[in-house]
Motif scaffolding. Structure first.
Motif, PDB file in Angstrom:
ATOM      1  N   VAL A 119     -58.347  -0.784 -63.826  1.00  0.00           N
ATOM      2  CA  VAL A 119     -57.888  -0.801 -62.322  1.00  0.00           C
ATOM      3  C   VAL A 119     -58.795  -0.329 -61.517  1.00  0.00           C
ATOM      4  O   VAL A 119     -59.203  -1.089 -60.356  1.00  0.00           O
ATOM      5  CB  VAL A 119     -56.464  -0.226 -61.948  1.00  0.00           C
TER       6      VAL A 119
ATOM      7  N   ALA B 170     -61.421  -3.017 -61.248  1.00  0.00           N
ATOM      8  CA  ALA B 170     -61.031  -3.953 -60.591  1.00  0.00           C
ATOM      9  C   ALA B 170     -60.907  -3.761 -59.137  1.00  0.00           C
ATOM     10  O   ALA B 170     -61.469  -4.483 -58.295  1.00  0.00           O
ATOM     11  CB  ALA B 170     -59.599  -4.406 -60.891  1.00  0.00           C
TER      12      ALA B 170
ATOM     13  N   GLN C 257     -55.019  -8.155 -57.797  1.00  0.00           N
ATOM     14  CA  GLN C 257     -54.313  -7.839 -58.928  1.00  0.00           C
ATOM     15  C   GLN C 257     -52.859  -8.361 -58.534  1.00  0.00           C
ATOM     16  O   GLN C 257     -52.572  -8.087 -57.694  1.00  0.00           O
ATOM     17  CB  GLN C 257     -54.523  -6.502 -59.229  1.00  0.00           C
TER      18      GLN C 257
ATOM     19  N   ASP D 286     -49.528  -7.875 -63.984  1.00  0.00           N
ATOM     20  CA  ASP D 286     -50.846  -7.848 -65.028  1.00  0.00           C
ATOM     21  C   ASP D 286     -50.566  -6.903 -65.990  1.00  0.00           C
ATOM     22  O   ASP D 286     -50.446  -5.605 -65.413  1.00  0.00           O
ATOM     23  CB  ASP D 286     -52.124  -7.816 -64.204  1.00  0.00           C
TER      24      ASP D 286
ATOM     25  N   ILE E 260     -55.920  -7.400 -66.769  1.00  0.00           N
ATOM     26  CA  ILE E 260     -56.919  -6.728 -66.268  1.00  0.00           C
ATOM     27  C   ILE E 260     -58.173  -6.361 -66.651  1.00  0.00           C
ATOM     28  O   ILE E 260     -59.232  -7.036 -65.957  1.00  0.00           O
ATOM     29  CB  ILE E 260     -56.239  -5.213 -65.490  1.00  0.00           C
TER      30      ILE E 260
ATOM     31  N   HIS F 188     -59.928  -9.744 -67.076  1.00  0.00           N
ATOM     32  CA  HIS F 188     -60.600 -10.155 -65.738  1.00  0.00           C
ATOM     33  C   HIS F 188     -61.911  -9.679 -65.366  1.00  0.00           C
ATOM     34  O   HIS F 188     -62.568  -9.903 -64.929  1.00  0.00           O
ATOM     35  CB  HIS F 188     -59.404 -10.118 -64.732  1.00  0.00           C
TER      36      HIS F 188
END
Length: 370
Positions: free
Chosen positions: A158, A161, A168, A172, A177, A180
């Motif tokens: 996270v 991200a 997000q 997810d 995550i 991605h």
């Protein structure tokens, strides 16, 4: 952009904050009128000039010590070695040392200089609308992540991200995550990932080892060089994770640990490097009554006050310079510095040094009297 968003207020948490740090410049050295003219300035004009000097001293130029130069050289060499390496785990670096030796500063300084060099060589990559592989991307060669306490694997994904500015969804999963993130890191051309404060990973607990495994997975799947910094990592689970020898060698087998040390003050070379650092800081001062070279003569005092910590040394210089302006003394003297208290660790170390010298002096006096 708000003027309150000073890049030195906090560690960068996303690519926009990183870019503000990367592009930040220290305040220019104020133009100093002759002292006689300074004294004749109106209160407002004098206050403005003094504020400019305070800001300049507060920023205090970063000194490229011999240790900084050596570690930057090693980082650049490792990145070049990894540039076209075959798929698989790339060799990383671990900068390990006690607090207040400048680990975070030296890696951020390298990363900022590296990215500025890329912008000079490839200005088109940093322009809006830059296209790569048929996609419009936001070129992000550097990622900087500071590890929070008790981080979970999902927390790390996270944080990555968030740094990359990814949108997000609440549903997810960690795998969603992470996948991605890995895709975006590849798309935006990330070459250097800095993981700061890695000592916050508690390897004595199962959760810490799981997070470390997650970090290794991301490093394996990313065509970037990973650099880790932390405190006392040699004795932590980063290199000695778990009990099995195979696990212990997995991390140590793919990363090189380099110690980041405080300054020494025993050998002639150590004393020379310390004196050069003190002089470099002294040369930045903008004080009316400062006499060049005076502070170099106080190298032993500076070492006693700071225990060889570059952070403590710059703190002492920074606050002493501001005190010299505020008090009107316009020079840094030992008497002035004795009024300045920096970190509790540095103060406690200095008190111990003073006490030991007094005890030694008292013992010498008794021997002489007998």
């Amino acid at each position: 952009m708000s003027t309150f968003r000073h890049p030195g207020l906090a560690e960068p948490r996303n690519k926009e904050e990183w870019r503000r740090y990367r592009d930040s410049r220290a305040p220019e050295q104020p133009v100093m009128p002759p002292y006689e003219e300074y004294l004749k300035l109106s209160d407002d004009d004098k206050d403005d000039l003094n504020e400019d000097r305070d800001n300049y001293h507060s920023a205090l130029a970063i000194i490229d010590t011999s240790q900084v130069k050596r570690l930057h050289y090693l980082m650049e060499r490792r990145m070049k070695a990894n540039a076209r390496r075959a798929a698989g785990a790339r060799a990383g670096l671990v900068f390990d040392g006690p607090p207040t030796v400048g680990k975070s500063t030296l890696v951020k300084l390298f990363a900022a200089r590296y990215e500025r060099r890329l912008r000079r060589k490839h200005p088109e990559r940093f322009q809006d609308g830059y296209e790569s592989n048929g996609m419009i991307i936001d070129y992000t060669p550097v990622v900087y992540l500071s590890i929070p306490a008790r981080a979970t694997p999902k927390d790390l994904s996270v944080l990555l991200a968030d740094y990359l500015g990814m949108v997000q969804r609440g549903r997810d999963t960690q795998t969603d995550i992470t996948n991605h993130v890995l895709s975006v890191l590849s798309d935006v051309g990330t070459e250097l990932v800095i993981i700061d404060d890695v000592h916050f990973l508690d390897m004595s607990a199962k959760e810490g080892r799981v997070v470390n495994d997650h970090l290794k997975y991301i490093a394996n799947e990313t065509a970037a060089t990973f650099v880790y910094t932390g405190v006392d990592l040699e004795k932590s689970g980063l290199f000695l994770e778990g009990q099995a020898a195979s696990r212990a060698t997995q991390t140590s087998g793919r990363n090189t640990r380099y110690p980041v040390r405080k300054f020494g003050c025993k050998t002639s070379q150590e004393k020379l490097e310390w004196a050069e650092t003190v002089k470099a800081l002294e040369d930045t001062l903008v004080l009316y009554r400062h006499r060049p070279g005076k502070l170099v003569k106080l190298c032993s005092y500076f070492y006693d006050r700071t225990d060889g910590s570059i952070c403590a040394l710059t703190d002492l210089f920074r606050e002493s310079a501001i005190e010299a302006v505020m008090s009107g003394e316009e020079a840094i003297t030992r008497k002035l510095m004795d009024r300045i208290e920096i970190s509790e660790y540095a103060q406690a170390t200095y008190r111990k040094v003073v006490q030991q010298r007094r005890q030694k002096s008292a013992a010498g006096s008794k021997v002489a009297a007998s």
